[in-house]
Design an enzyme around this catalytic site. Structure first.
Site, PDB file in Angstrom:
ATOM      1  N   LYS A 198     -11.421  -3.824  -2.694  1.00  0.00           N
ATOM      2  CA  LYS A 198     -11.786  -4.235  -1.502  1.00  0.00           C
ATOM      3  C   LYS A 198     -12.239  -3.001  -0.522  1.00  0.00           C
ATOM      4  O   LYS A 198     -11.789  -2.490   0.139  1.00  0.00           O
ATOM      5  CB  LYS A 198     -10.594  -4.862  -0.912  1.00  0.00           C
ATOM      6  CG  LYS A 198     -10.014  -5.782  -1.560  1.00  0.00           C
ATOM      7  CD  LYS A 198      -8.703  -5.263  -2.352  1.00  0.00           C
ATOM      8  CE  LYS A 198      -7.699  -6.212  -2.960  1.00  0.00           C
ATOM      9  NZ  LYS A 198      -8.345  -7.408  -3.603  1.00  0.00           N
TER      10      LYS A 198
ATOM     11  N   ASP B 229       7.008  12.206   3.045  1.00  0.00           N
ATOM     12  CA  ASP B 229       7.368  13.365   4.037  1.00  0.00           C
ATOM     13  C   ASP B 229       6.711  13.490   5.474  1.00  0.00           C
ATOM     14  O   ASP B 229       6.411  14.133   5.802  1.00  0.00           O
ATOM     15  CB  ASP B 229       7.301  14.646   3.281  1.00  0.00           C
ATOM     16  CG  ASP B 229       8.503  14.877   2.265  1.00  0.00           C
ATOM     17  OD1 ASP B 229       9.491  14.203   2.509  1.00  0.00           O
ATOM     18  OD2 ASP B 229       8.323  16.013   1.513  1.00  0.00           O
TER      19      ASP B 229
END
Length: 403
Positions: free
Chosen positions: A314, A123
């Site tokens: 990461k 949204d």
């Protein structure tokens, strides 16, 4: 080509998410609350275990009129299973494939340039970015059932950064053309529902958010304008660190400039800890990292190998106040070829939480000692040279040099 690192902006609420056990429920809650649009990009979309619940949530959203757009990588994701192909088609999920592998596969120039990002926007108000694929923590497509969960992280975010994520996703969406069903079984160009429900904020989906005070920026890597941004962002953070650096990275084969930055940090008294892959996953990535360990260990940099399961994270923290969470490994495949997305963060509370998780992971692993590294077998050294050579060859085929 842009070399500059995007500036930090204020006004964000951030939530650290560890593994699919945190991310998937947060996404599913957001999908079930969506009233207008769900956008998802991922390298791997698997349908085993908990990841199927994400697929069901996408289907539910589409069936009630929400526009659902999904992009998966054509190498990382297997052909859409026939049962899901039919479900998504009937529901109106628009499923598209980035750079499907065709003739000659990875031997073809350019086919190593993959979509490795993991992004989601609901949204236009709630975003997710990180290293977590739509893949159950306890399942690996190549190794099967895992005894312990894969270690990985993502960040949930509200604030100005969400518009940046959406803009980046729009750019890829426009490049990926709808496709009819092919022999490979991929579904593209499925019917997209035009029945948009009333807009409802999903800003707090997945839990109560703190007051929006955090600073953050979206750091992208692509093969056009943002070729070096992620590497430069890392090097700048390493260069500014004064007390501590903790980097957790699954495939760690940094180039000369990155190694120089780490060595320089260690020489000026910064405590540098690297949490790296300790379990064999892929031959080239596993062995190609090890030839550089000696130089780092000699400089006093700590190397810890995560052993309980596969390390897929990461992430990094710098001086307990700055962090990065994203999809980019510190290896040439990520830094020279793939589309990647990281979020750079300045927020002490978020960084402290991530730091605690990384220190716990370090305690669960094993520390590499300089003497142990120097005494490794001739067979081990031979495998390292072969892997290193294969990585150089793969880059040369793509017209790249790095190592």
């Amino acid at each position: 080509m842009s070399h500059t690192v995007p500036p930090m902006r204020r006004g964000h609420s951030l939530r650290l998410l560890q593994g699919s056990v945190d991310l998937f429920p947060a996404m599913i809650e957001a999908f079930d609350a969506a009233r207008r649009e769900v956008r998802l990009e991922t390298y791997i979309f698997d349908f085993t275990g908990a990841s199927a619940e994400v697929a069901y949530a996408l289907e539910r959203a589409a069936r009630r009129g929400v526009s659902v757009k999904v992009v998966v990588d054509g190498f990382g994701t297997e052909p859409l299973p026939p049962s899901w192909q039919e479900r998504f088609l009937q529901a109106g999920v628009d499923w598209r494939v980035y750079s499907p592998l065709r003739r000659f596969g990875l031997l073809r120039l350019g086919n190593w340039r993959r979509l490795h990002r993991k992004l989601c926007v609901v949204d236009g108000e709630l975003g997710f970015c990180g290293g977590i694929n739509i893949l159950d923590d306890f399942h690996d497509p190549n190794h099967g059932l895992l005894e312990s969960p894969r270690l990985d992280f993502a960040v949930g975010v509200t604030g100005p950064l969400v518009a940046d994520i959406l803009a980046a996703m729009d750019q890829v969406w426009r490049r990926v053309k709808p496709q009819r069903q092919t022999g490979g079984g991929h579904l593209g160009g499925a019917l997209v529902s035009s029945r948009n429900g009333d807009f409802a904020s999903t800003a707090n989906a997945g839990g109560d958010a703190p007051a929006p005070r955090s600073r953050a920026s979206l750091v992208l890597r692509d093969n056009v304008r943002n070729r070096t941004r992620i590497e430069r962002s890392y090097r700048r953070a390493i260069g500014r660190a004064r007390s501590e650096i903790i980097i957790a990275n699954a495939y760690f084969v940094p180039g000369g400039k990155m190694r120089k930055a780490l060595l320089s940090a260690a020489r000026r008294g910064v405590k540098v800890q690297l949490l790296l892959q300790g379990r064999y996953e892929y031959f080239m990535q596993y062995y190609a990292a090890r030839p550089i360990y000696g130089e780092l260990l000699a400089a006093g940099i700590e190397i810890h190998e995560y052993a309980p399961s596969f390390l897929h994270a990461k992430v990094a923290v710098f001086d307990r106040s700055r962090a990065t969470v994203g999809s980019s490994n510190l290896d040439p495949l990520s830094l020279l070829l793939a589309r990647e997305a990281n979020v750079a963060i300045t927020d002490e509370a978020f960084t402290t939480q991530l730091r605690e998780r990384l220190l716990e992971a370090i305690r669960q692993g094993r520390s590499m000692q300089a003497a142990e590294y120097q005494s490794r077998s001739l067979w081990q050294r031979a495998l390292e040279r072969i892997a290193h050579g294969l990585m150089r060859l793969a880059l040369a085929v793509q017209g790249k040099t790095y190592l």
